[in-house]
Design a protein around this motif. Structure first.
Motif: not given
Length: 125
Positions: A3-4, A6-7, A30, A38-40, A43-44, A92
């Protein structure tokens, strides 16, 4: 860690995003190259569509929940869609067609019910 990663990428093009499918392309660089999502989901969406695209989706969801529910079925359909939105925090589901189909059905059926109730109210008045 993922997550970090991709953020940090998202922050560079936060307004417009990188375009649909960019997470799939970026995944090879990644920390977990086999993770194609991303599994969030939120955020995706922001990474791919930017905050502008995310706001359009947010406005559609907000309008969906702004209708007053008049039946148990409408409440049930909104609950199904709400469950889908909660699942988007942890996984997701929008990328899995069967789960997305349930959410789209709940969304559209609830809107159809609300319109039917509105037309019935105008006919009786």
């Amino acid at each position: 860690e993922v997550w970090q990663y991709y953020w940090d990428i998202t922050a560079k093009q936060f307004i417009t995003g990188y375009g649909l499918g960019s997470v799939m392309v970026q995944s090879q660089f990644s920390p977990r190259p086999l993770a194609k999502h991303i599994h969030l989901e939120y955020l995706q969406l922001i990474m791919e569509l930017g905050i502008i695209g995310f706001m359009f989706i947010f406005m559609a969801v907000k309008s969906f929940f702004s209708y007053k529910s008049k039946s148990d079925l409408s409440i049930l359909l909104k609950s199904i869609f709400f469950g889908f939105l909660v699942a988007c925090v942890f996984n997701y589901p929008a990328h899995i067609w069967a789960i997305s189909l349930y959410a789209v059905f709940a969304y559209s059926a609830s809107h159809a019910l609300e319109r039917d109730y509105a037309s019935l109210n105008t006919q009786t008045n």
